[in-house]
Design an enzyme around this catalytic site. Structure first.
Site, PDB file in Angstrom:
ATOM      1  N   GLU A   1       0.770  -0.821  -0.481  1.00 19.66           N
ATOM      2  CA  GLU A   1       0.203  -0.145   0.124  1.00 19.66           C
ATOM      3  C   GLU A   1       1.309   1.551   0.706  1.00 19.66           C
ATOM      4  OE1 GLU A   1      -3.439  -0.247   3.076  1.00 19.66           O
ATOM      5  OE2 GLU A   1      -2.459  -2.380   3.644  1.00 19.66           O
TER       6      GLU A   1
ATOM      7  N   LYS B   1       2.387   4.246   0.890  1.00 22.97           N
ATOM      8  CA  LYS B   1       2.425   5.072   2.573  1.00 22.97           C
ATOM      9  C   LYS B   1       1.990   7.278   2.511  1.00 22.97           C
ATOM     10  CE  LYS B   1       5.112   5.647   6.170  1.00 22.97           C
ATOM     11  NZ  LYS B   1       5.220   6.921   7.059  1.00 22.97           N
TER      12      LYS B   1
ATOM     13  N   TYR C   1      -7.523   2.316   5.807  1.00 25.94           N
ATOM     14  CA  TYR C   1      -6.700   1.295   5.280  1.00 25.94           C
ATOM     15  C   TYR C   1      -6.875   0.229   6.537  1.00 25.94           C
ATOM     16  CZ  TYR C   1      -3.031   4.606   7.283  1.00 25.94           C
ATOM     17  OH  TYR C   1      -2.562   4.640   8.351  1.00 25.94           O
TER      18      TYR C   1
ATOM     19  N   LYS D   1      11.042   2.663   2.734  1.00 27.67           N
ATOM     20  CA  LYS D   1      10.889   4.394   2.546  1.00 27.67           C
ATOM     21  C   LYS D   1      11.922   4.650   1.353  1.00 27.67           C
ATOM     22  CE  LYS D   1       9.056   6.917   5.580  1.00 27.67           C
ATOM     23  NZ  LYS D   1       9.475   7.669   6.758  1.00 27.67           N
TER      24      LYS D   1
ATOM     25  N   CYS E   1      32.926  19.779  30.644  1.00 28.30           N
ATOM     26  CA  CYS E   1      33.553  19.726  32.602  1.00 28.30           C
ATOM     27  C   CYS E   1      35.416  19.514  32.693  1.00 28.30           C
ATOM     28  CB  CYS E   1      32.653  18.647  33.144  1.00 28.30           C
ATOM     29  SG  CYS E   1      32.667  17.052  32.951  1.00 28.30           S
TER      30      CYS E   1
ATOM     31  N   CYS F   1      31.577  11.371  28.760  1.00 26.67           N
ATOM     32  CA  CYS F   1      32.184  11.398  29.385  1.00 26.67           C
ATOM     33  C   CYS F   1      31.701  11.240  30.758  1.00 26.67           C
ATOM     34  CB  CYS F   1      31.262  12.805  29.548  1.00 26.67           C
ATOM     35  SG  CYS F   1      31.469  13.631  31.076  1.00 26.67           S
TER      36      CYS F   1
ATOM     37  N   CYS G   1      29.119  16.294  36.121  1.00 29.97           N
ATOM     38  CA  CYS G   1      29.570  17.291  34.716  1.00 29.97           C
ATOM     39  C   CYS G   1      27.856  18.054  34.224  1.00 29.97           C
ATOM     40  CB  CYS G   1      29.139  16.015  33.380  1.00 29.97           C
ATOM     41  SG  CYS G   1      28.610  17.287  31.650  1.00 29.97           S
TER      42      CYS G   1
END
Length: 668
Positions: free
Chosen positions: A83, A85, A196, A284, A381, A396, A402
């Site tokens: 489907e 997007k 959907y 994607k 720091c 760190c 810090c």
């Protein structure tokens, strides 16, 4: 019919309803123009969470998804659906006997916003379903509301003509339009929709995702016509390649393809993680890319001490927004990509959202570019920076000494998804630390109006508002506090699951890794992180401070009960015996352990939320759909299709009195 014909008929209907108001119905097309502005959006709790999808960014990740699915399902080959997007706003629609009763946004996945008045103005959303849908007592449908490209461009031209700022992209425009307090504003903007999903299968039993889409179309919903049934991962890859090449031919924007297992029974078997279903993935497309220059690489220190390098870029426009920075993650990524300060680079938005450096344009180097090296000392720091074996991150070692870690921790504690302290922004946190008023999150509860009033740019009223906002968080549920503590890997969903299961912070703190992984959706990584965090001496000190400050350490409806747990926290606060909180939990916890309930219809003396809380409080689980694993279906007045499904599967059905007897331990 044409828009002109539609508008003429609509005007005629308006005149008829003004002459005969007794004939006007709630689902009349005239209602789409919107009602009076609302002062706020009411919350809507999703019976089935609206989870996000895991992403795949290439062919290999699609193959990984297919391998996981086949392994979990025990199959050699799987049939999927593809489907498009849609790049819009997720929405849930609720119908009763075929009439649109409520519409809600996704929100945080658990609770959304009631936008019924706004969604009624979207013409493609049916106010009344076709005949087959009117026989359904309850029906929830999910989908997407979006702006067609031509309408979006026309809207932006109109805004520019009025001297208003154009929208960055159709997705932002759709989200902003649906969330307008005045539905008339929504009505004036031509939104569209595609539906959907049927989250509650028992309401409308169908065997496959293909049949879901066919059925939705038959009921009168608009369904994206480009879906396909795909036999095996090879067909999935071809579908993705096709739409990556042809997406710009569509009249609406898409940012990828959604791949789902077609067989809905497999959806139930595979289930979901705390964030996303295991039976679906969003493929994607590669994002738009632009060329720019790395002006510098700066290092920031996060709340867990991780040093993160970020490329400072010559600003460039990508997908409708200006990009001036891109996170480089760690030193290995910088070395792998070969990024140097001064380099010409290609930048894109990963997943159309997060800016990233794709590659270096090495052929453009002039010779004055500088290599980056992670600092040996924390830039904030001065503590030693270390990289532990097997980790990519530099950390760190300053810990709570810090200022950057403390500041980021306090900011996270007060953020919207956590304790939601209005007014506790970066500048305020920096001022509090500089003035020595706080050294950690527990110190926030010692802040007085007089002390806050002495901060730069603070007046009496702003000081009162900040202290009041902090005070209000004492009543926040445990799930917010758990997320606010900033425990690694514990997001909002995991915090909710832990809070509901254990009920009290002391119980979470004292749980073993095995006990933590026994919680539904909590995996070994989260369990190990939680156990390690609470094993630190600083954690015990923090819990004691929060208890003495009167902060709620219980989850309403959690596995221990709100009253008993709050009393335990009070006892811990007054006596210093924090461990006594766990002992104070009521004996009811665990009475319904291992049992799954489904609620349908209206109960006489309990709201659905109250019934669910009492079940969960006693160790039970409440599901949104009926399956063979359901122990009891609790049926009130006007039960929906869940009752028929229970009878079909032979699941035990009880009434409210039967539920009360189970809650009280007296048997059915």
């Amino acid at each position: 019919i044409s828009d002109a014909e539609y508008d003429a008929m609509l005007r005629e209907l308006v005149e008829l309803e003004s002459l005969h108001p007794e004939l006007a119905t709630d689902d009349s097309p005239t209602r789409r123009v919107g009602g009076l502005p609302s002062a706020a959006f009411a919350p809507v709790r999703h019976e089935v969470p609206m989870l996000s999808l895991a992403n795949a960014f290439g062919a290999e990740e699609l193959l990984d998804f297919d391998r996981r699915v086949r392994s979990l399902a025990g199959l050699e080959r799987v049939t999927y659906t593809g489907e498009l997007k849609i790049d819009g706003l997720s929405i849930a629609l609720f119908y009763r006997y075929g009439r649109l009763e409520r519409a809600a946004t996704r929100g945080d996945g658990e609770t959304g916003e009631d936008v019924t008045a706004q969604i009624r103005t979207v013409r493609s959303v049916p106010l009344r379903l076709r005949a087959a849908g009117r026989a359904l007592a309850e029906l929830e449908v999910r989908g997407e509301v979006f702006f067609p490209i031509a309408d979006f461009e026309r809207l932006n031209r109109e805004r520019a003509g009025r001297g208003e700022t154009p929208f960055a992209n159709p997705r932002n425009a759709a989200a902003g339009t649906v969330r307008q307090l005045d539905p008339a504003v929504t009505a004036a903007r031509p939104l569209d929709s595609f539906l959907y999903a049927l989250p509650l299968r028992a309401q409308l039993p169908v065997p496959s995702q293909e049949q879901v889409l066919v059925t939705l179309r038959e009921l009168g919903f608009k369904v994206n016509p480009h879906f396909a049934v795909l036999e095996g991962i090879e067909a999935v890859q071809e579908y993705c390649r096709h739409w990556d090449a042809h997406r710009h031919e569509l009249p609406f924007e898409i940012d990828g393809v959604v791949i789902k297992i077609n067989d809905l029974d497999l959806h139930d078997r595979l289930g979901a993680t705390s964030k996303s279903p295991r039976w679906a993935v969003a493929y994607k497309f590669a994002a738009a890319e632009q060329e720019t220059q790395v002006l510098d690489i700066m290092v920031t220190v996060g709340r867990t001490g991780i040093l993160t390098p970020t490329a400072v870029l010559e600003p460039v426009e990508i997908s409708g927004s200006t990009v001036g920075r891109a996170v480089l993650h760690n030193e290995d990524v910088i070395r792998e990509k070969g990024v140097r300060i001064g380099d010409a680079v290609v930048v894109r938005k990963a997943g159309e959202v997060i800016p990233e450096v794709v590659r270096v344009l090495g052929e453009r180097r002039r010779g004055d570019e500088r290599e980056f090296a992670m600092p040996a000392r924390c830039p904030v720091c001065g503590a030693e920076v270390v990289r532990e074996e097997g980790e990519a991150a530099h950390r760190c070692t300053g810990g709570l000494t810090c200022p950057a870690q403390v500041a980021e921790g306090i900011l996270h504690f007060g953020s919207r998804g956590a304790m939601d302290i209005d007014g506790l922004g970066p500048s305020t946190v920096a001022a509090l630390l500089e003035a020595g008023l706080v050294r950690g999150v527990a110190d926030l509860y010692d802040l007085t109006v007089e002390a806050a009033e002495r901060l730069p740019r603070f007046a009496r009223k702003s000081a009162e508002n900040l202290v009041a906002a902090i005070e209000r968080t004492k009543e926040s549920p445990l799930r917010r506090l758990l997320f606010a503590l900033g425990i690694r890997h514990v997001g909002e969903r995991a915090a909710l699951l832990l809070a509901r299961h254990f009920g009290a912070l002391e119980r979470v703190a004292g749980a073993t890794e095995d006990e933590l992984t026994a919680v539904h959706e909590i995996g070994p990584k989260i369990a190990a992180s939680v156990a390690a965090w609470f094993a630190r001496p600083q954690a015990r000190e923090l819990l004691d401070k929060l208890g003495r400050a009167g902060v709620n350490l219980a989850e309403p409806g959690g596995a221990g009960g709100e009253v008993a747990l709050t009393a335990a926290a009070q006892a811990a606060a007054t006596s210093g015996d924090a461990a006594g909180a766990a002992d104070a939990v009521g004996a009811d916890a665990g009475r319904l352990s291992g049992m799954t309930f489904v609620l349908t219809g209206t109960l006489a003396s309990l709201t659905r939320e109250e019934a669910e809380e009492q079940i969960v409080e006693r160790g039970g689980r409440v599901s949104g759909s009926v399956s063979r694993k359901t122990n009891y279906v609790v049926a009130g007045e006007s039960p929906g299709s869940k009752l028929a499904r229970a009878r079909e599967l032979g699941v035990q059905v009880i009434d409210e009195d039967g539920l009360r007897r189970l809650l009280e331990g007296g048997g059915r």
